[in-house]
Write a protein that holds these residues in place. Sequence first.
Motif, short mmCIF file in Angstrom:
data_model
loop_
_atom_site.label_atom_id
_atom_site.label_comp_id
_atom_site.label_asym_id
_atom_site.label_seq_id
_atom_site.Cartn_x
_atom_site.Cartn_y
_atom_site.Cartn_z
N GLY A 1 0.83 -1.20 0.00
CA GLY A 1 0.00 0.00 0.00
C GLY A 1 0.86 1.24 0.00
O GLY A 1 2.07 1.20 0.25
N SER A 2 0.25 2.39 -0.29
CA SER A 2 0.96 3.67 -0.23
C SER A 2 0.07 4.68 0.45
O SER A 2 -1.14 4.71 0.25
CB SER A 2 1.35 4.15 -1.63
OG SER A 2 0.20 4.37 -2.43
N THR A 3 0.68 5.53 1.28
CA THR A 3 -0.07 6.54 2.00
C THR A 3 0.86 7.66 2.41
O THR A 3 2.08 7.49 2.42
CB THR A 3 -0.75 5.94 3.24
OG1 THR A 3 -1.59 6.92 3.86
CG2 THR A 3 0.27 5.46 4.27
N HIS A 4 0.30 8.81 2.71
CA HIS A 4 1.08 9.96 3.20
C HIS A 4 0.92 10.05 4.71
O HIS A 4 -0.18 9.86 5.24
CB HIS A 4 0.58 11.27 2.57
CG HIS A 4 0.74 11.32 1.08
ND1 HIS A 4 1.48 10.42 0.37
CD2 HIS A 4 0.24 12.20 0.17
CE1 HIS A 4 1.45 10.72 -0.91
NE2 HIS A 4 0.70 11.79 -1.07
N GLN A 5 2.01 10.37 5.41
CA GLN A 5 1.96 10.50 6.87
C GLN A 5 2.67 11.78 7.28
O GLN A 5 3.90 11.85 7.25
CB GLN A 5 2.62 9.29 7.53
CG GLN A 5 1.94 7.97 7.25
CD GLN A 5 0.55 7.89 7.83
OE1 GLN A 5 0.26 8.50 8.86
NE2 GLN A 5 -0.34 7.16 7.18
N TYR A 6 1.90 12.78 7.65
CA TYR A 6 2.46 14.05 8.12
C TYR A 6 2.23 14.18 9.62
O TYR A 6 1.10 14.03 10.09
CB TYR A 6 1.82 15.23 7.39
CG TYR A 6 2.29 15.38 5.97
CD1 TYR A 6 3.46 16.06 5.67
CD2 TYR A 6 1.58 14.80 4.92
CE1 TYR A 6 3.91 16.17 4.37
CE2 TYR A 6 2.02 14.91 3.62
CZ TYR A 6 3.19 15.61 3.35
OH TYR A 6 3.63 15.71 2.06
N LEU A 7 3.29 14.46 10.34
CA LEU A 7 3.18 14.61 11.78
C LEU A 7 2.50 15.94 12.13
O LEU A 7 2.62 16.92 11.40
CB LEU A 7 4.57 14.55 12.43
CG LEU A 7 4.57 14.43 13.95
CD1 LEU A 7 3.96 13.11 14.40
CD2 LEU A 7 5.99 14.53 14.48
N TYR A 8 1.83 15.94 13.27
CA TYR A 8 1.12 17.12 13.78
C TYR A 8 0.00 17.51 12.82
O TYR A 8 -0.22 18.68 12.55
CB TYR A 8 2.06 18.31 14.04
CG TYR A 8 3.38 17.87 14.60
CD1 TYR A 8 3.42 17.00 15.69
CD2 TYR A 8 4.58 18.25 14.03
CE1 TYR A 8 4.62 16.55 16.19
CE2 TYR A 8 5.78 17.79 14.53
CZ TYR A 8 5.78 16.96 15.62
OH TYR A 8 6.97 16.51 16.10
N TRP B 1 6.22 12.04 3.77
CA TRP B 1 6.21 12.24 5.21
C TRP B 1 7.02 13.49 5.54
O TRP B 1 7.96 13.85 4.83
CB TRP B 1 6.76 11.02 5.97
CG TRP B 1 8.23 10.78 5.85
CD1 TRP B 1 8.88 10.10 4.86
CD2 TRP B 1 9.26 11.22 6.76
NE1 TRP B 1 10.24 10.08 5.08
CE2 TRP B 1 10.50 10.74 6.24
CE3 TRP B 1 9.26 11.95 7.95
CZ2 TRP B 1 11.72 10.99 6.88
CZ3 TRP B 1 10.46 12.19 8.58
CH2 TRP B 1 11.67 11.71 8.06
N ALA B 2 6.62 14.18 6.58
CA ALA B 2 7.27 15.41 7.02
C ALA B 2 6.43 15.99 8.14
O ALA B 2 5.41 15.41 8.54
CB ALA B 2 7.41 16.42 5.88
N VAL B 3 6.84 17.14 8.65
CA VAL B 3 5.96 17.93 9.51
C VAL B 3 4.90 18.56 8.62
O VAL B 3 5.21 19.07 7.54
CB VAL B 3 6.75 19.03 10.24
CG1 VAL B 3 5.82 19.97 10.97
CG2 VAL B 3 7.73 18.40 11.23
N GLN C 1 9.24 14.77 2.03
CA GLN C 1 8.64 15.81 1.20
C GLN C 1 9.02 17.18 1.78
O GLN C 1 8.59 17.50 2.87
CB GLN C 1 7.12 15.64 1.18
CG GLN C 1 6.33 16.72 0.53
CD GLN C 1 6.38 16.66 -0.99
OE1 GLN C 1 7.02 15.77 -1.54
NE2 GLN C 1 5.75 17.60 -1.64
N LYS C 2 9.82 17.99 1.14
CA LYS C 2 10.36 17.75 -0.17
C LYS C 2 11.79 18.25 -0.23
O LYS C 2 12.31 18.77 0.76
CB LYS C 2 9.51 18.44 -1.23
CG LYS C 2 9.49 19.97 -1.12
CD LYS C 2 8.54 20.56 -2.17
CE LYS C 2 8.51 22.06 -2.03
NZ LYS C 2 7.68 22.71 -3.07
#
Length: 550
Positions: A287-294, A346-348, A389-390
């Motif tokens: 699978g693929s997904t985006h994960q941004y903290l906060y 992924w990133a803040v 990113q990025k």
Amino acid sequence: MQHTMTYRGLLCGLFGLVLFGSASAQSGTDTGAAPDAPKHRTAAYGGQDVLSLRVQLDSVLGPVSPRVFGIHAQGLYDRRHPEDLAVFETEEGRELLQDIEFGMVRFPAGTASWGYRLYEADGQSLARGLGRYVEGIEDRSSAYPRNALFDLFDFCALTGVQEVSYVYNPLQPVHEAMEVMRRMEAQGLTVVQVELGNEYQQMGNGAGHGKPVYRNRFPTPEVYLEWCAQSMDALRAKGYQGAFALVCANVLALEQWEGRPSREPYSHYWDWNAAVKKFARQGTVSGSTHQYLYHGIQMNRSEGTWQDYIEQALPLLVRDGSGFLNHYIKDYYGPIVPDGINLTEWAVKWPAQSFGNTLFEAQHVVRFLLDMNRFNLVSGYPIQSAFYQKLGGQITTAMITHSLASEEGLSREEHQWRYKAEADYHAFRLFKGLVHGAALMAYTASGEATRMLDEQFLRLECFRDSVGQVWAVVANAGSRAVRLEGGMRSEGLHGDGLLSGMGFNPSNWNGKREKPLGMDPAKRSDLEFYSYADGYVPPFSVGKVLLSVP
């Protein structure tokens, strides 16, 4: 010496240092760095409040995962540059890229992949401009006036990256996608996986950057998955032998709306992932997904203060990293896509409006890279790849930025286009030499600073590099220094608090954002590099310590 750090205690120390000013605890010589870059201090550590830590190396846990050190190709080119130069075409950009190590690259982009295709008119260029093909997509043919495929080749030649995750455009003919991959392979690149689109669960109903074109093309997850099946069969028939990745809904968005499944914009994400779960069991796909903290913690709210936001975000920063990955990644995505997950961004979240170019952001980068490598060795559920990113672009939104992008009173042509490294770049740079051919080591810790480890204010992993040296990569979010006994030398980035480095002004960023309270737009940087001829790790720092040599 007993460690008694608490969340509240750290907050009090943090805001006394950052908001009201403090002299640095270090001493040394300024090497004459540029005024908007961190200064470099080299000296014996002069701090007084130091906790000791003994690190006993045990067995090798397993190999480091180079593919979690991925980066996006989308940031290679900054369209604001008056001469249309890519980051790697400037002297500063080349120097920065040669001093960092990536394991993989994602090409051509995420959402913007809708706007890329191969034009046979010149037989070479891959560029934007799909607006004339699909109703609802903005025509961006002038937004990328360069050859994106050649930019990829130049970037990989400069950085040594050899593996690619290719984002397949649902409007792109199969023969065209195969030709793009053939040209990559001719340049010595390996297409490790084909991502079957990007964020298509966002069907233009207000979620993120979803657009009506998503809903027009994939009105239901079943329509998307039917296209996936057809695309996989067609690419296999043409000779593609690599892996595939399906679009999954962002689980952080689900968590944000958990308990309110009828509320838009995220309610349909549940149905999307349920459909993917049925499909994924039919074959071997990840699978693929985006994960941004906060997620949802943004810093442009005029009614808030820095302390309000840091109180929300700090527990996430010092959380049990393995618990985060086990809960949000393994326990949720494992049953949906058993063959693994790709963290395709992924990133803040929204760094220009939150913690961009701060020690806080650097802490997140170092900790998450450490967490992913350990998770891959002990969890039994793989993170197949992860892409930060990025790379380049607008101030405080990328690792390498043009230094005067937000300067008031200057036109686009009047900017001094000199690229510089942000805090997250320096965090990634700590892993140079520890990405390819390295191994993660098990260790036993003892001493005064073990409580900081237990409470996650101190995060540490040990790496054996390809020549046999062992390094401890350390993120210290506490207000006390730590000395690793037996350390031969240490280096890294530190400040007077977790918000050190905050010098941007979002009101200049796009003319609309309100300036958060407590910000000093005149302050360019209060971060400093450090290097010590021993094993000292300053407070509020990210760095590494050489523990042994062969």
